[in-house]
Design a protein around this motif. Sequence first.
Motif, PDB file in Angstrom:
ATOM      1  N   UNK A   1       0.810  -1.210   0.000  1.00 18.28           N
ATOM      2  CA  UNK A   1       0.000   0.000   0.000  1.00 18.28           C
ATOM      3  C   UNK A   1       0.850   1.270   0.000  1.00 18.28           C
ATOM      4  N   UNK A   2       2.079   1.179  -0.510  1.00 13.38           N
ATOM      5  CA  UNK A   2       2.965   2.340  -0.501  1.00 13.38           C
ATOM      6  C   UNK A   2       3.590   2.558  -1.874  1.00 13.38           C
ATOM      7  N   UNK A   3       3.987   3.792  -2.115  1.00  8.86           N
ATOM      8  CA  UNK A   3       4.616   4.136  -3.390  1.00  8.86           C
ATOM      9  C   UNK A   3       5.397   5.436  -3.235  1.00  8.86           C
ATOM     10  N   UNK A   4       6.365   5.618  -4.107  1.00  7.34           N
ATOM     11  CA  UNK A   4       7.042   6.898  -4.254  1.00  7.34           C
ATOM     12  C   UNK A   4       6.427   7.615  -5.446  1.00  7.34           C
ATOM     13  N   UNK A   5       5.923   8.804  -5.191  1.00  7.61           N
ATOM     14  CA  UNK A   5       5.271   9.584  -6.239  1.00  7.61           C
ATOM     15  C   UNK A   5       6.172  10.773  -6.576  1.00  7.61           C
ATOM     16  N   UNK A   6       6.765  10.736  -7.752  1.00  7.15           N
ATOM     17  CA  UNK A   6       7.666  11.800  -8.198  1.00  7.15           C
ATOM     18  C   UNK A   6       6.923  12.734  -9.141  1.00  7.15           C
ATOM     19  N   UNK A   7       7.221  14.020  -9.030  1.00  9.27           N
ATOM     20  CA  UNK A   7       6.576  14.972  -9.909  1.00  9.27           C
ATOM     21  C   UNK A   7       7.276  16.309  -9.883  1.00  9.27           C
ATOM     22  N   UNK A   8       6.727  17.251 -10.624  1.00 15.81           N
ATOM     23  CA  UNK A   8       7.279  18.592 -10.711  1.00 15.81           C
ATOM     24  C   UNK A   8       6.557  19.502  -9.729  1.00 15.81           C
ATOM     25  N   UNK A   9       7.309  20.014  -8.751  1.00 14.68           N
ATOM     26  CA  UNK A   9       6.772  20.972  -7.799  1.00 14.68           C
ATOM     27  C   UNK A   9       7.172  22.375  -8.247  1.00 14.68           C
ATOM     28  N   UNK A  10       6.173  23.229  -8.407  1.00 14.12           N
ATOM     29  CA  UNK A  10       6.429  24.626  -8.752  1.00 14.12           C
ATOM     30  C   UNK A  10       6.078  25.486  -7.553  1.00 14.12           C
ATOM     31  N   UNK A  11       7.086  26.189  -7.037  1.00 17.35           N
ATOM     32  CA  UNK A  11       6.938  27.029  -5.858  1.00 17.35           C
ATOM     33  C   UNK A  11       7.761  28.291  -6.077  1.00 17.35           C
ATOM     34  N   UNK A  12       7.178  29.439  -5.808  1.00 17.42           N
ATOM     35  CA  UNK A  12       7.871  30.713  -6.001  1.00 17.42           C
ATOM     36  C   UNK A  12       8.358  30.870  -7.444  1.00 17.42           C
ATOM     37  N   UNK A  13       7.609  30.297  -8.377  1.00 13.37           N
ATOM     38  CA  UNK A  13       7.954  30.408  -9.786  1.00 13.37           C
ATOM     39  C   UNK A  13       9.070  29.502 -10.241  1.00 13.37           C
ATOM     40  N   UNK A  14       9.549  28.629  -9.360  1.00 13.50           N
ATOM     41  CA  UNK A  14      10.642  27.704  -9.682  1.00 13.50           C
ATOM     42  C   UNK A  14      10.092  26.282  -9.688  1.00 13.50           C
ATOM     43  N   UNK A  15      10.462  25.503 -10.706  1.00 12.76           N
ATOM     44  CA  UNK A  15       9.993  24.124 -10.813  1.00 12.76           C
ATOM     45  C   UNK A  15      11.154  23.159 -10.615  1.00 12.76           C
ATOM     46  N   UNK A  16      10.967  22.207  -9.680  1.00 15.35           N
ATOM     47  CA  UNK A  16      11.979  21.204  -9.383  1.00 15.35           C
ATOM     48  C   UNK A  16      11.292  19.845  -9.183  1.00 15.35           C
ATOM     49  N   UNK A  17      11.997  18.744  -9.496  1.00 11.30           N
ATOM     50  CA  UNK A  17      11.420  17.428  -9.212  1.00 11.30           C
ATOM     51  C   UNK A  17      11.446  17.133  -7.717  1.00 11.30           C
ATOM     52  N   UNK A  18      10.355  16.568  -7.226  1.00  9.97           N
ATOM     53  CA  UNK A  18      10.214  16.221  -5.809  1.00  9.97           C
ATOM     54  C   UNK A  18       9.545  14.864  -5.733  1.00  9.97           C
ATOM     55  N   UNK A  19       9.961  14.039  -4.753  1.00 13.46           N
ATOM     56  CA  UNK A  19       9.353  12.725  -4.568  1.00 13.46           C
ATOM     57  C   UNK A  19       8.665  12.654  -3.207  1.00 13.46           C
ATOM     58  N   UNK A  20       7.398  12.309  -3.217  1.00  7.43           N
ATOM     59  CA  UNK A  20       6.624  12.092  -2.000  1.00  7.43           C
ATOM     60  C   UNK A  20       6.571  10.595  -1.691  1.00  7.43           C
ATOM     61  N   UNK A  21       6.765  10.243  -0.432  1.00  4.78           N
ATOM     62  CA  UNK A  21       6.485   8.889   0.034  1.00  4.78           C
ATOM     63  C   UNK A  21       4.994   8.835   0.350  1.00  4.78           C
TER      64      UNK A  21
END
Length: 213
Positions: free
Chosen positions: A126-146
């Motif tokens: 029932x678990x996964x790593x969800x990676x995506x593009x986080x855009x904050x303060x006009x900057x986009x970076x890849x982030x992974x959520x557990x």
Amino acid sequence: MLRALILSALLALPAAAQEEMDLGSPPAGTYTTDPAHTRLWFIVDHLGFSRYMALFTRVEATLQFDPEHPEAMSVRAVVDVGSLETHNPATEYDFNAIVSGEDLLNAPAHPQATFVSTKVEVTGTNTANVTGDLTLNGVTKPVTFAASYNGGWGHMPLDPMGARAGFSLETTIKRSEFGIDFGIPEPGSTMGVGDAVQIFVETEMTNPDAPKP
């Protein structure tokens, strides 16, 4: 009021009836956040004295849910940065305005933060790593959520919002990578506000269009 009545009715059922009720599992489909059961908060070190916590009150997400093919799932979330709640607003020292202001979250220039998933990697039942593009303060970076799937139902007669699924997510980012470096302590010091920010999400998502038995 309606949700309170639903909860009261469910709790009033005898335990045996609750166990026998076949609620099914949430089916594949499009799910959106139930605002009454969604919270997003962050924790950051403050002077080494405390782990400071604040939350956002307006968070919306859309999930393409597919329990048979979890790696194919996708999610898009939008956070109203101006909805920051520090529980010290509208005073002479308006902390909501300070933290969401130009030096830190910069909501006036960038009122929304977004997360758009690009990959789901299953890590357990029932678990996964969800990676995506986080855009904050006009900057986009890849982030992974557990992420953890906590369960749900396909149909519960007392729930007018349809099928329901619950999730917990967490990650840690460095705010400096998003151009938010005000007050970061010098190396070897804690005199300031930490660079590392822990982010936590607890949410229930619903699909009113899910098929009913």
